[in-house]
Design a protein around this motif. Structure first.
Motif, PDB file in Angstrom:
ATOM      1  N   PHE A 194       0.676 -51.965  51.939  1.00 43.16           N
ATOM      2  CA  PHE A 194       0.699 -50.571  51.453  1.00 43.16           C
ATOM      3  C   PHE A 194      -0.165 -49.978  50.879  1.00 43.16           C
ATOM      4  O   PHE A 194      -0.816 -48.853  50.988  1.00 43.16           O
ATOM      5  CB  PHE A 194       2.170 -50.510  50.737  1.00 43.16           C
ATOM      6  N   ASN A 195      -0.920 -51.098  50.245  1.00 44.72           N
ATOM      7  CA  ASN A 195      -2.002 -50.578  49.253  1.00 44.72           C
ATOM      8  C   ASN A 195      -3.243 -50.631  49.915  1.00 44.72           C
ATOM      9  O   ASN A 195      -4.481 -50.642  49.315  1.00 44.72           O
ATOM     10  CB  ASN A 195      -2.028 -51.474  48.116  1.00 44.72           C
ATOM     11  N   GLU A 246       6.997 -49.858  49.495  1.00 46.02           N
ATOM     12  CA  GLU A 246       5.761 -49.647  48.824  1.00 46.02           C
ATOM     13  C   GLU A 246       5.348 -51.061  48.030  1.00 46.02           C
ATOM     14  O   GLU A 246       4.329 -51.113  47.749  1.00 46.02           O
ATOM     15  CB  GLU A 246       6.226 -48.664  47.543  1.00 46.02           C
ATOM     16  N   LEU A 296       6.002 -43.803  55.778  1.00 49.53           N
ATOM     17  CA  LEU A 296       5.885 -44.734  54.585  1.00 49.53           C
ATOM     18  C   LEU A 296       5.849 -46.102  55.211  1.00 49.53           C
ATOM     19  O   LEU A 296       5.117 -46.950  54.859  1.00 49.53           O
ATOM     20  CB  LEU A 296       6.948 -44.614  53.490  1.00 49.53           C
TER      21      LEU A 296
END
Length: 266
Positions: free
Chosen positions: A34-35, A29, A128
């Motif tokens: 990830f963003n 994360e 993820l």
């Protein structure tokens, strides 16, 4: 092939267990990608100026052995994108296919087309991880997942802003399609006999729920096949080995796309 698939899935579960210890979810994360806002493969497949082809980067496979061990991922994927690929598919499995997550991340830095993480996803951790390495789409293989697992994994992907391509080959797998499956891939090749049957795939595709984007996979090596599949309602065409086995995959892809465009213009 079922035995090979079972072997791959069993091995993948051990890899995931190790990865969770070495790189916990919080580390994923915290990755810069990830963003990142993802690109929609569904939207790209609908763009008329593009080829509809999801061009694959694959070094080897358990059935074919080494396919291409000399063409760099950066060079090939950039050539694919420049020539009008609607998306890229990148193998990230090392043990069986000679790929790596780094292959996808390297391509991500160079192209602005959607990238499918092609791997054997059996755990939410891998979803993820796909987000952390820059993927826009994940592949789920109906043959090695239960209906509940598809539901769970596709929901996780949706919540992360990832799209889902569910691959199937038999009518029995139709019931595994969930709300968050954006695209359904029909594998033209029987995973047991390796026989390619386009007509069977077309018949199966006709039974899919309305609104699911149809992607044809495997055994596509000529323009007429793409036209036949497009007329049957397919929007995407996953191709890899046909180009990767050439000395210059990018040039081979460009020639194919140009020939396809000429055929469509007639």
């Amino acid at each position: 092939m079922k035995d090979i698939l079972a072997e791959i899935v069993a091995y993948k579960r051990t890899v995931v267990a190790t990865a969770k210890q070495q790189r916990p979810v919080q580390a994923l994360e915290n990755e810069p990608l990830f963003n990142r806002a993802g690109l929609s493969l569904v939207d790209f497949l609908k763009q008329p100026q593009k080829s509809g082809i999801i061009a694959e980067y694959k070094r080897r496979s358990p059935s074919k052995g080494v396919i291409n061990d000399h063409s760099p991922v950066e060079e090939v994927t950039q050539a694919y994108a420049n020539a009008g690929a609607s998306g890229l598919s990148i193998l990230t499995d090392d043990h069986f296919f000679g790929g790596s997550p780094e292959d996808l991340t390297q391509a991500r830095a160079l192209v602005e087309v959607p990238i499918l993480r092609k791997d054997f996803i059996v755990d939410e951790y891998q979803v993820l991880e796909a987000k952390a390495i820059g993927a826009d789409v994940i592949l789920l293989i109906a043959e090695c997942l239960t209906k509940e697992e598809v539901q769970r994994l596709s929901t996780t992907a949706h919540n992360l802003g990832l799209e889902v391509l569910l691959e199937m080959h038999t009518e029995a797998q139709l019931q595994k399609v969930s709300d968050y499956v954006n695209m359904v891939g029909i594998n033209n090749r029987d995973l047991v006999t390796f026989r390619v049957d386009i007509d069977r795939s077309i018949a199966l595709a006709a039974q899919l729920p309305a609104g699911k984007v149809k992607v044809a996979e495997s055994g596509i090596d000529n323009i007429d096949t793409i036209i036949t599949l497009r007329n049957a309602g397919f929007s995407g065409f996953l191709m890899g080995e046909h180009f990767m086995k050439q000395k210059d995959p990018g040039a081979a892809f460009l020639d194919f796309v140009n020939a396809l465009a000429q055929k469509k213009a007639r």
